[in-house]
Design a protein around this motif. Structure first.
Motif, PDB file in Angstrom:
ATOM      1  N   ARG A   1      -6.499   5.202  -5.306  1.00 47.91           N
ATOM      2  CA  ARG A   1      -7.630   4.253  -5.301  1.00 47.91           C
ATOM      3  C   ARG A   1      -7.577   3.340  -6.524  1.00 47.91           C
ATOM      4  O   ARG A   1      -7.793   2.134  -6.423  1.00 47.91           O
ATOM      5  CB  ARG A   1      -8.953   5.006  -5.263  1.00 47.91           C
ATOM      6  CG  ARG A   1      -9.267   5.621  -3.946  1.00 47.91           C
ATOM      7  CD  ARG A   1     -10.671   6.213  -3.947  1.00 47.91           C
ATOM      8  NE  ARG A   1     -10.856   7.019  -2.771  1.00 47.91           N
ATOM      9  CZ  ARG A   1     -11.317   8.255  -2.768  1.00 47.91           C
ATOM     10  NH1 ARG A   1     -11.672   8.842  -3.889  1.00 47.91           N
ATOM     11  NH2 ARG A   1     -11.445   8.919  -1.643  1.00 47.91           N
ATOM     12  N   ARG A   2      -7.298   3.939  -7.680  1.00 51.63           N
ATOM     13  CA  ARG A   2      -7.223   3.158  -8.911  1.00 51.63           C
ATOM     14  C   ARG A   2      -6.104   2.116  -8.822  1.00 51.63           C
ATOM     15  O   ARG A   2      -6.276   0.962  -9.193  1.00 51.63           O
ATOM     16  CB  ARG A   2      -7.000   4.089 -10.106  1.00 51.63           C
ATOM     17  CG  ARG A   2      -7.070   3.410 -11.458  1.00 51.63           C
ATOM     18  CD  ARG A   2      -6.776   4.366 -12.611  1.00 51.63           C
ATOM     19  NE  ARG A   2      -5.463   4.989 -12.546  1.00 51.63           N
ATOM     20  CZ  ARG A   2      -4.302   4.348 -12.812  1.00 51.63           C
ATOM     21  NH1 ARG A   2      -4.309   3.094 -13.152  1.00 51.63           N
ATOM     22  NH2 ARG A   2      -3.156   4.990 -12.742  1.00 51.63           N
TER      23      ARG A   2
ATOM     24  N   LEU B   1      -6.298  -1.936  -9.037  1.00 49.81           N
ATOM     25  CA  LEU B   1      -5.526  -2.601 -10.087  1.00 49.81           C
ATOM     26  C   LEU B   1      -4.522  -3.613  -9.530  1.00 49.81           C
ATOM     27  O   LEU B   1      -4.367  -4.710 -10.067  1.00 49.81           O
ATOM     28  CB  LEU B   1      -4.795  -1.548 -10.919  1.00 49.81           C
ATOM     29  CG  LEU B   1      -4.030  -2.028 -12.144  1.00 49.81           C
ATOM     30  CD1 LEU B   1      -4.999  -2.649 -13.161  1.00 49.81           C
ATOM     31  CD2 LEU B   1      -3.297  -0.855 -12.785  1.00 49.81           C
ATOM     32  N   HIS B   2      -3.864  -3.246  -8.436  1.00 51.61           N
ATOM     33  CA  HIS B   2      -2.790  -4.081  -7.877  1.00 51.61           C
ATOM     34  C   HIS B   2      -3.152  -4.695  -6.529  1.00 51.61           C
ATOM     35  O   HIS B   2      -2.251  -5.148  -5.820  1.00 51.61           O
ATOM     36  CB  HIS B   2      -1.513  -3.257  -7.719  1.00 51.61           C
ATOM     37  CG  HIS B   2      -1.017  -2.680  -8.998  1.00 51.61           C
ATOM     38  ND1 HIS B   2      -0.409  -3.430  -9.968  1.00 51.61           N
ATOM     39  CD2 HIS B   2      -1.044  -1.406  -9.464  1.00 51.61           C
ATOM     40  CE1 HIS B   2      -0.075  -2.658 -10.977  1.00 51.61           C
ATOM     41  NE2 HIS B   2      -0.453  -1.411 -10.702  1.00 51.61           N
ATOM     42  N   SER B   3      -4.372  -4.727  -6.170  1.00 48.86           N
ATOM     43  CA  SER B   3      -4.909  -5.191  -4.896  1.00 48.86           C
ATOM     44  C   SER B   3      -3.905  -5.880  -3.955  1.00 48.86           C
ATOM     45  O   SER B   3      -3.597  -7.063  -4.108  1.00 48.86           O
ATOM     46  CB  SER B   3      -6.070  -6.150  -5.146  1.00 48.86           C
ATOM     47  OG  SER B   3      -6.576  -6.602  -3.907  1.00 48.86           O
ATOM     48  N   PRO B   4      -3.399  -5.149  -2.976  1.00 53.82           N
ATOM     49  CA  PRO B   4      -2.496  -5.761  -1.999  1.00 53.82           C
ATOM     50  C   PRO B   4      -3.132  -6.955  -1.275  1.00 53.82           C
ATOM     51  O   PRO B   4      -2.437  -7.912  -0.947  1.00 53.82           O
ATOM     52  CB  PRO B   4      -2.206  -4.617  -1.023  1.00 53.82           C
ATOM     53  CG  PRO B   4      -2.362  -3.382  -1.848  1.00 53.82           C
ATOM     54  CD  PRO B   4      -3.501  -3.700  -2.777  1.00 53.82           C
ATOM     55  N   PHE B   5      -4.439  -6.917  -1.072  1.00 53.42           N
ATOM     56  CA  PHE B   5      -5.112  -8.024  -0.396  1.00 53.42           C
ATOM     57  C   PHE B   5      -5.109  -9.274  -1.271  1.00 53.42           C
ATOM     58  O   PHE B   5      -4.909 -10.383  -0.769  1.00 53.42           O
ATOM     59  CB  PHE B   5      -6.534  -7.631  -0.017  1.00 53.42           C
ATOM     60  CG  PHE B   5      -6.637  -6.806   1.234  1.00 53.42           C
ATOM     61  CD1 PHE B   5      -7.508  -7.160   2.247  1.00 53.42           C
ATOM     62  CD2 PHE B   5      -5.871  -5.660   1.414  1.00 53.42           C
ATOM     63  CE1 PHE B   5      -7.617  -6.404   3.412  1.00 53.42           C
ATOM     64  CE2 PHE B   5      -5.959  -4.901   2.558  1.00 53.42           C
ATOM     65  CZ  PHE B   5      -6.832  -5.264   3.563  1.00 53.42           C
TER      66      PHE B   5
ATOM     67  N   ALA C   1       1.002   4.215  -2.753  1.00 51.60           N
ATOM     68  CA  ALA C   1       0.788   5.610  -2.347  1.00 51.60           C
ATOM     69  C   ALA C   1       1.916   6.502  -2.866  1.00 51.60           C
ATOM     70  O   ALA C   1       1.678   7.644  -3.272  1.00 51.60           O
ATOM     71  CB  ALA C   1       0.678   5.712  -0.835  1.00 51.60           C
ATOM     72  N   GLU C   2       3.138   5.976  -2.859  1.00 49.89           N
ATOM     73  CA  GLU C   2       4.277   6.739  -3.374  1.00 49.89           C
ATOM     74  C   GLU C   2       4.139   6.993  -4.875  1.00 49.89           C
ATOM     75  O   GLU C   2       4.540   8.044  -5.364  1.00 49.89           O
ATOM     76  CB  GLU C   2       5.584   5.993  -3.094  1.00 49.89           C
ATOM     77  CG  GLU C   2       6.021   6.032  -1.668  1.00 49.89           C
ATOM     78  CD  GLU C   2       6.477   7.402  -1.217  1.00 49.89           C
ATOM     79  OE1 GLU C   2       7.132   8.109  -2.011  1.00 49.89           O
ATOM     80  OE2 GLU C   2       6.171   7.767  -0.072  1.00 49.89           O
ATOM     81  N   GLN C   3       3.588   6.028  -5.602  1.00 47.38           N
ATOM     82  CA  GLN C   3       3.425   6.157  -7.048  1.00 47.38           C
ATOM     83  C   GLN C   3       2.323   7.145  -7.420  1.00 47.38           C
ATOM     84  O   GLN C   3       2.418   7.831  -8.429  1.00 47.38           O
ATOM     85  CB  GLN C   3       3.070   4.806  -7.679  1.00 47.38           C
ATOM     86  CG  GLN C   3       4.163   3.781  -7.635  1.00 47.38           C
ATOM     87  CD  GLN C   3       3.690   2.450  -8.183  1.00 47.38           C
ATOM     88  OE1 GLN C   3       2.744   2.385  -8.965  1.00 47.38           O
ATOM     89  NE2 GLN C   3       4.346   1.379  -7.773  1.00 47.38           N
ATOM     90  N   ALA C   4       1.287   7.183  -6.605  1.00 46.90           N
ATOM     91  CA  ALA C   4       0.106   7.983  -6.930  1.00 46.90           C
ATOM     92  C   ALA C   4       0.358   9.468  -6.680  1.00 46.90           C
ATOM     93  O   ALA C   4       0.997   9.847  -5.707  1.00 46.90           O
ATOM     94  CB  ALA C   4      -1.076   7.510  -6.098  1.00 46.90           C
ATOM     95  N   GLU C   5      -0.197  10.269  -7.571  1.00 50.31           N
ATOM     96  CA  GLU C   5      -0.089  11.714  -7.400  1.00 50.31           C
ATOM     97  C   GLU C   5      -1.356  12.313  -6.798  1.00 50.31           C
ATOM     98  O   GLU C   5      -1.331  13.438  -6.306  1.00 50.31           O
ATOM     99  CB  GLU C   5       0.223  12.368  -8.746  1.00 50.31           C
ATOM    100  CG  GLU C   5       1.606  11.991  -9.254  1.00 50.31           C
ATOM    101  CD  GLU C   5       1.969  12.703 -10.537  1.00 50.31           C
ATOM    102  OE1 GLU C   5       1.343  13.723 -10.865  1.00 50.31           O
ATOM    103  OE2 GLU C   5       2.894  12.228 -11.203  1.00 50.31           O
ATOM    104  N   THR C   6      -2.458  11.562  -6.853  1.00 51.14           N
ATOM    105  CA  THR C   6      -3.724  12.026  -6.285  1.00 51.14           C
ATOM    106  C   THR C   6      -4.381  10.883  -5.518  1.00 51.14           C
ATOM    107  O   THR C   6      -4.010   9.719  -5.689  1.00 51.14           O
ATOM    108  CB  THR C   6      -4.696  12.495  -7.392  1.00 51.14           C
ATOM    109  OG1 THR C   6      -5.049  11.353  -8.187  1.00 51.14           O
ATOM    110  CG2 THR C   6      -4.094  13.586  -8.256  1.00 51.14           C
TER     111      THR C   6
ATOM    112  N   GLU D   1       0.827  -1.205   0.000  1.00 47.93           N
ATOM    113  CA  GLU D   1       0.000   0.000   0.000  1.00 47.93           C
ATOM    114  C   GLU D   1       0.864   1.258   0.000  1.00 47.93           C
ATOM    115  O   GLU D   1       0.571   2.224  -0.708  1.00 47.93           O
ATOM    116  CB  GLU D   1      -0.945   0.001   1.202  1.00 47.93           C
ATOM    117  CG  GLU D   1      -2.062  -1.018   1.101  1.00 47.93           C
ATOM    118  CD  GLU D   1      -2.917  -1.093   2.353  1.00 47.93           C
ATOM    119  OE1 GLU D   1      -2.488  -0.591   3.426  1.00 47.93           O
ATOM    120  OE2 GLU D   1      -4.013  -1.675   2.278  1.00 47.93           O
ATOM    121  N   ASP D   2       1.936   1.246   0.781  1.00 47.00           N
ATOM    122  CA  ASP D   2       2.836   2.402   0.828  1.00 47.00           C
ATOM    123  C   ASP D   2       3.503   2.642  -0.528  1.00 47.00           C
ATOM    124  O   ASP D   2       3.652   3.788  -0.961  1.00 47.00           O
ATOM    125  CB  ASP D   2       3.901   2.225   1.907  1.00 47.00           C
ATOM    126  CG  ASP D   2       3.351   2.366   3.317  1.00 47.00           C
ATOM    127  OD1 ASP D   2       2.192   2.811   3.470  1.00 47.00           O
ATOM    128  OD2 ASP D   2       4.078   2.014   4.268  1.00 47.00           O
TER     129      ASP D   2
END
Length: 117
Positions: free
Chosen positions: A46-47, A51-55, A36-41, A32-33
């Motif tokens: 959320r997307r 797409l990569h569901s950590p769960f 979060a680092e990759q996302a700009e918003t 998840e972290d």
């Protein structure tokens, strides 16, 4: 209590979890972290989560169903929340600025002692 102290308490409580719980929790949080680092918003985050569901990745990695992983994470997070809250209630901050900062010639510094039972 400041964010740094809460992060310390969280790290401390995660270390006390059982091996499987600790590995699962760290695996998901690290994924998840990274997202979060990759996302700009927030929306992009959320997307990426969808797409990569950590769960889902954790379910595959730990040979569990998605539902089991979700239930385990919910239980782990509830346990961590309860333990951190209890430790926060027992914690005390003592301001020693007057005793140490001026003696060390650093009047612009603050000195606190953190005590936790």
């Amino acid at each position: 209590m400041n964010d740094g102290m809460i992060a310390y308490l969280l790290k401390s409580e995660v270390a006390k979890l059982g091996e499987e719980q600790r590995q699962l929790y760290r695996f998901i949080v690290e994924l998840e972290d990274a997202l979060a680092e990759q996302a700009e918003t927030v929306e992009e985050f959320r997307r990426l989560l969808v797409l990569h569901s950590p769960f889902e990745q954790a379910a595959y990695r730990f040979n569990r169903s998605f539902k089991e992983v979700a239930a385990m994470m919910q239980a782990i997070e509830a346990e961590l929340g309860d333990k951190i809250e209890a430790r926060q209630e027992r914690a005390k901050w003592l301001d020693y600025t007057d005793h140490f900062a001026s003696a060390a010639g650093q009047e612009n510094k603050q000195v606190f002692l953190f005590i936790s039972e």
